[in-house]
Design an enzyme around this catalytic site. Structure first.
Site, PDB file in Angstrom:
ATOM      1  N   ASP A   1      48.197  19.089  62.128  1.00  0.00           N
ATOM      2  CA  ASP A   1      47.071  18.167  61.964  1.00  0.00           C
ATOM      3  C   ASP A   1      47.480  16.756  62.371  1.00  0.00           C
ATOM      4  OD1 ASP A   1      48.867  17.961  59.849  1.00  0.00           O
ATOM      5  OD2 ASP A   1      47.344  17.852  58.282  1.00  0.00           O
TER       6      ASP A   1
ATOM      7  N   ASP B   1      53.362  12.264  61.286  1.00  0.00           N
ATOM      8  CA  ASP B   1      53.483  10.951  60.646  1.00  0.00           C
ATOM      9  C   ASP B   1      54.933  10.484  60.759  1.00  0.00           C
ATOM     10  OD1 ASP B   1      53.391   8.746  59.035  1.00  0.00           O
ATOM     11  OD2 ASP B   1      52.775   9.786  57.220  1.00  0.00           O
TER      12      ASP B   1
HETATM   13  P1  IMP Z   1      55.401  14.125  58.553  1.00  0.00           P
HETATM   14  O1  IMP Z   1      56.360  15.206  58.187  1.00  0.00           O
HETATM   15  O2  IMP Z   1      55.688  12.819  57.866  1.00  0.00           O
HETATM   16  O3  IMP Z   1      55.209  13.945  60.052  1.00  0.00           O
HETATM   17  O4  IMP Z   1      54.006  14.450  57.910  1.00  0.00           O
HETATM   18  C1  IMP Z   1      53.232  15.474  58.199  1.00  0.00           C
HETATM   19  C2  IMP Z   1      52.286  15.833  57.064  1.00  0.00           C
HETATM   20  O5  IMP Z   1      51.974  14.752  56.158  1.00  0.00           O
HETATM   21  C3  IMP Z   1      50.990  16.198  57.711  1.00  0.00           C
HETATM   22  O6  IMP Z   1      50.985  17.553  58.118  1.00  0.00           O
HETATM   23  C4  IMP Z   1      49.973  15.865  56.632  1.00  0.00           C
HETATM   24  O7  IMP Z   1      49.786  16.975  55.789  1.00  0.00           O
HETATM   25  C5  IMP Z   1      50.594  14.730  55.844  1.00  0.00           C
HETATM   26  N1  IMP Z   1      50.008  13.438  56.266  1.00  0.00           N
HETATM   27  C6  IMP Z   1      50.605  12.463  56.979  1.00  0.00           C
HETATM   28  N2  IMP Z   1      49.781  11.413  57.188  1.00  0.00           N
HETATM   29  C7  IMP Z   1      48.613  11.739  56.579  1.00  0.00           C
HETATM   30  C8  IMP Z   1      47.334  11.065  56.464  1.00  0.00           C
HETATM   31  O8  IMP Z   1      47.101   9.934  56.951  1.00  0.00           O
HETATM   32  N3  IMP Z   1      46.376  11.729  55.755  1.00  0.00           N
HETATM   33  C9  IMP Z   1      46.580  12.961  55.200  1.00  0.00           C
HETATM   34  N4  IMP Z   1      47.741  13.618  55.308  1.00  0.00           N
HETATM   35  C10 IMP Z   1      48.749  13.022  55.992  1.00  0.00           C
END
Ligand code: IMP
Length: 175
Positions: free
Chosen positions: A100, A103
């Site tokens: 999705d 981040d």
């Molecule tokens: P990462 O491992 O930090 O790249 O984060 C990935 C996960 O964090 C995503 O698959 C989302 O489930 C959650 N996430 C990151 N940013 C957001 C946001 O702005 N809204 C909702 N969920 C988020």
């Protein structure tokens, strides 16, 4: 729009999302023609994006699902039988993970680390949203829908405290 007491404003409308999803489906279909890819949906957030994306993919392919949070728990107990939680044999397969949002990039690095020893033919990521400013671990995301600033967003699969996943538009937290 108020979700669990917080105010969100419209950010990306459904029509714009749908147009982008179609574009991504066409490019991935073109690139993976004759590669029999295995698409892996990273739950929960990618469920809606993946459903729309896969409806437009027009090449032979398989779809599987992983849920990383529970998988992380399983790993820590040392009881995992299928690294990554996939039942498919990924040796020599072309893997395309559907996310999705990217981040911090931690999820992407985790997946890459777990995949590598299983020797897939290739690994790529499709992410509807991408927050480049927050990326800590550089790995190119091959297919990106929208690059966004590091705001908190909700809708179209993404949640705030468990709510808002069902919304067909994407909203961002009001400053
Ligand atoms: P990462 O491992 O930090 O790249 O984060 C990935 C996960 O964090 C995503 O698959 C989302 O489930 C959650 N996430 C990151 N940013 C957001 C946001 O702005 N809204 C909702 N969920 C988020």
């Amino acid at each position: 729009m108020i979700i669990k007491g917080k105010e969100f404003e419209i950010y990306i409308r459904a029509a714009e999302i749908q147009a982008k999803v179609k574009e991504l489906s066409l490019s991935v279909s073109k690139d993976y023609k004759d590669k029999n890819p295995l698409f892996v949906v990273v739950l929960n957030g990618a469920f809606m994006f993946a459903a729309d994306l896969m409806k437009e993919v027009n090449i032979p392919s398989e779809i599987s699902f992983i849920k990383l949070s529970s998988y992380r728990n399983t790993t820590s107990t040392g009881k995992v039988k299928e690294p990554l939680g996939l039942s498919e044999d990924i040796f020599d397969r072309h893997l395309v993970f559907i996310e999705d949002i990217v981040d911090t990039g931690l999820t992407v690095s985790y997946i890459l680390k777990k995949c590598k020893p299983l020797k897939p033919a290739s690994v790529a990521f499709i992410s509807l949203l991408y927050k480049p400013k927050s990326m800590i671990d550089a790995f190119p995301i091959r297919y990106v829908g929208f690059e966004i600033p590091p705001d908190f967003v909700v809708g179209y699969g993404l949640d705030y405290a468990g709510y808002g996943r069902n919304l067909k538009d994407i909203y961002r937290l009001k400053p």
